[in-house]
Design a protein around this motif. Structure first.
Motif, PDB file in Angstrom:
ATOM      1  N   LYS A 182       6.332  47.183-110.298  1.00 28.57           N
ATOM      2  CA  LYS A 182       6.186  48.551-110.116  1.00 28.57           C
ATOM      3  C   LYS A 182       4.602  49.007-110.470  1.00 28.57           C
ATOM      4  N   GLY A 183       4.193  48.277-111.581  1.00 24.56           N
ATOM      5  CA  GLY A 183       2.889  48.620-112.166  1.00 24.56           C
ATOM      6  C   GLY A 183       1.889  48.557-110.926  1.00 24.56           C
ATOM      7  N   MET A 184       2.047  47.380-110.160  1.00 25.07           N
ATOM      8  CA  MET A 184       1.001  47.122-108.934  1.00 25.07           C
ATOM      9  C   MET A 184       1.169  48.076-108.014  1.00 25.07           C
ATOM     10  N   LEU A 185       2.441  48.438-107.692  1.00 25.89           N
ATOM     11  CA  LEU A 185       2.753  49.522-106.531  1.00 25.89           C
ATOM     12  C   LEU A 185       2.094  50.730-106.977  1.00 25.89           C
ATOM     13  N   LEU A 186       2.282  51.138-108.265  1.00 24.90           N
ATOM     14  CA  LEU A 186       1.832  52.641-108.492  1.00 24.90           C
ATOM     15  C   LEU A 186       0.407  52.561-108.534  1.00 24.90           C
ATOM     16  N   ASP A 187      -0.239  51.134-108.805  1.00 26.53           N
ATOM     17  CA  ASP A 187      -1.711  51.312-108.626  1.00 26.53           C
ATOM     18  C   ASP A 187      -2.402  51.414-107.139  1.00 26.53           C
ATOM     19  N   GLU A 188      -1.586  51.006-106.362  1.00 24.24           N
ATOM     20  CA  GLU A 188      -1.667  51.155-104.974  1.00 24.24           C
ATOM     21  C   GLU A 188      -1.524  52.536-104.196  1.00 24.24           C
ATOM     22  N   GLY A 189      -1.098  53.300-105.178  1.00 21.35           N
ATOM     23  CA  GLY A 189      -0.645  54.653-104.695  1.00 21.35           C
ATOM     24  C   GLY A 189       0.958  54.940-104.441  1.00 21.35           C
ATOM     25  N   VAL A 190       1.685  53.967-104.390  1.00 19.75           N
ATOM     26  CA  VAL A 190       3.063  53.988-104.028  1.00 19.75           C
ATOM     27  C   VAL A 190       3.783  54.925-105.222  1.00 19.75           C
ATOM     28  N   ARG A 191       4.486  55.908-104.741  1.00 23.72           N
ATOM     29  CA  ARG A 191       5.390  56.569-105.623  1.00 23.72           C
ATOM     30  C   ARG A 191       6.618  56.472-105.761  1.00 23.72           C
ATOM     31  N   PHE A 192       7.317  56.601-106.937  1.00 17.37           N
ATOM     32  CA  PHE A 192       8.629  56.213-107.217  1.00 17.37           C
ATOM     33  C   PHE A 192       9.341  57.544-107.667  1.00 17.37           C
ATOM     34  N   ASP A 193      10.597  57.885-107.185  1.00 19.61           N
ATOM     35  CA  ASP A 193      11.268  58.996-107.512  1.00 19.61           C
ATOM     36  C   ASP A 193      12.117  58.473-108.728  1.00 19.61           C
ATOM     37  N   ARG A 194      12.684  59.728-109.036  1.00 15.96           N
ATOM     38  CA  ARG A 194      13.133  59.742-110.546  1.00 15.96           C
ATOM     39  C   ARG A 194      14.513  58.581-110.576  1.00 15.96           C
ATOM     40  N   ASP A 195      14.787  58.005-109.502  1.00 15.78           N
ATOM     41  CA  ASP A 195      15.989  57.141-109.362  1.00 15.78           C
ATOM     42  C   ASP A 195      15.029  55.661-109.239  1.00 15.78           C
ATOM     43  N   ASP A 196      13.888  55.624-109.545  1.00 16.56           N
ATOM     44  CA  ASP A 196      13.023  54.471-109.263  1.00 16.56           C
ATOM     45  C   ASP A 196      12.820  53.907-107.964  1.00 16.56           C
ATOM     46  N   ARG A 197      13.240  54.606-107.076  1.00 17.17           N
ATOM     47  CA  ARG A 197      13.186  54.425-105.606  1.00 17.17           C
ATOM     48  C   ARG A 197      11.920  54.839-104.858  1.00 17.17           C
ATOM     49  N   ILE A 198      11.428  53.912-103.815  1.00 18.17           N
ATOM     50  CA  ILE A 198      10.284  54.490-103.447  1.00 18.17           C
ATOM     51  C   ILE A 198      10.886  54.804-101.673  1.00 18.17           C
ATOM     52  N   ASP A 199      10.287  56.032-101.231  1.00 14.58           N
ATOM     53  CA  ASP A 199      10.463  56.659-100.141  1.00 14.58           C
ATOM     54  C   ASP A 199      10.196  55.694 -98.902  1.00 14.58           C
ATOM     55  N   LEU A 200      10.939  55.191 -98.347  1.00 16.21           N
ATOM     56  CA  LEU A 200      10.669  54.188 -97.375  1.00 16.21           C
ATOM     57  C   LEU A 200      10.098  55.055 -95.874  1.00 16.21           C
ATOM     58  N   ALA A 201      10.505  56.154 -95.921  1.00 15.34           N
ATOM     59  CA  ALA A 201      10.171  56.729 -94.774  1.00 15.34           C
ATOM     60  C   ALA A 201       8.644  57.289 -94.882  1.00 15.34           C
ATOM     61  N   ARG A 202       8.227  57.204 -96.210  1.00  9.05           N
ATOM     62  CA  ARG A 202       6.878  57.352 -96.461  1.00  9.05           C
ATOM     63  C   ARG A 202       6.082  56.445 -96.677  1.00  9.05           C
ATOM     64  N   PHE A 203       6.543  55.487 -97.566  1.00 10.67           N
ATOM     65  CA  PHE A 203       5.730  54.207 -97.935  1.00 10.67           C
ATOM     66  C   PHE A 203       6.097  53.115 -97.171  1.00 10.67           C
ATOM     67  N   GLY A 204       7.281  53.031 -96.577  1.00 11.81           N
ATOM     68  CA  GLY A 204       7.468  51.999 -95.904  1.00 11.81           C
ATOM     69  C   GLY A 204       6.642  51.599 -94.592  1.00 11.81           C
ATOM     70  N   TRP A 205       6.544  50.314 -94.731  1.00  8.39           N
ATOM     71  CA  TRP A 205       5.245  49.660 -93.772  1.00  8.39           C
ATOM     72  C   TRP A 205       5.874  49.707 -92.053  1.00  8.39           C
ATOM     73  N   LYS A 206       5.140  50.612 -91.162  1.00  8.47           N
ATOM     74  CA  LYS A 206       5.454  50.703 -90.047  1.00  8.47           C
ATOM     75  C   LYS A 206       4.490  50.192 -89.067  1.00  8.47           C
ATOM     76  N   PRO A 207       4.790  48.790 -88.549  1.00 16.18           N
ATOM     77  CA  PRO A 207       3.997  48.247 -87.853  1.00 16.18           C
ATOM     78  C   PRO A 207       3.635  48.986 -86.537  1.00 16.18           C
ATOM     79  N   ARG A 208       4.729  49.394 -86.127  1.00 14.50           N
ATOM     80  CA  ARG A 208       4.543  50.565 -84.888  1.00 14.50           C
ATOM     81  C   ARG A 208       4.606  51.912 -85.112  1.00 14.50           C
ATOM     82  N   VAL A 209       3.444  52.553 -84.828  1.00 12.12           N
ATOM     83  CA  VAL A 209       3.629  53.792 -85.282  1.00 12.12           C
ATOM     84  C   VAL A 209       4.701  54.629 -84.496  1.00 12.12           C
ATOM     85  N   ARG A 210       5.247  55.330 -84.980  1.00 12.91           N
ATOM     86  CA  ARG A 210       6.362  56.190 -84.329  1.00 12.91           C
ATOM     87  C   ARG A 210       6.303  57.667 -84.815  1.00 12.91           C
TER      88      ARG A 210
END
Length: 112
Positions: free
Chosen positions: A77-105
């Motif tokens: 979690k610390g490393m991700l936060l350091d990279e700028g990834v945000r966690f919501d109050r449920d400690d979840r990451i918004d995949l729609a936002r931070f999820g890796w999308k190899p192909r831009v859609r």
DNA sequence: AACCTGACTTCGG
DNA sequence: TCCGAAGCCAGGT
């Protein structure tokens, strides 16, 4: 193909850009087997110690860290936060936002 | 050498 | 919609 699933998975993980995360299933699928998500854990455990893989960028499909507190959860979690990834109050990451999308859609992407 | 387990995901009922 | 079972591959015991 001298390369095994393990090798391919490593290559995929290395491609995960900073500040983004990918799910086990996603990595597995890109490595060739959509159902080999479990094996990714082995890859991370093995290669992360041998090589410097961004293992912290691999999370489960819920957008959460699968590790338990004390097993590396806080570290990841610390490393991700350091990279700028945000966690919501449920400690979840918004995949729609931070999820890796190899192909831009389209950003409207409610494909899945 | 064989069996078991693992930071999961997906399919079927 | 929710719950249970199967799948996948390799390393460790």
């Amino acid at each position: 193909m001298t390369s095994t699933f393990h090798q391919r998975a490593v290559a995929v993980i290395k491609r995960i850009p900073k500040g983004r995360v990918a799910t086990y299933g996603q990595v597995a699928a890109m490595a060739g087997n959509p159902r080999a998500a479990r094996q990714i854990t082995r890859v991370l455990n093995s290669s992360s110690k041998k090589e410097r893989l961004p293992w912290q960028r691999v999370i489960n499909r819920e957008g959460r860290i699968s590790l338990r507190p004390g097993e590396g959860y806080e570290q990841q979690k610390g490393m991700l936060l350091d990279e700028g990834v945000r966690f919501d109050r449920d400690d979840r990451i918004d995949l729609a936002r931070f999820g890796w999308k190899p192909r831009v859609r389209g950003t409207t992407g409610s494909c899945r």
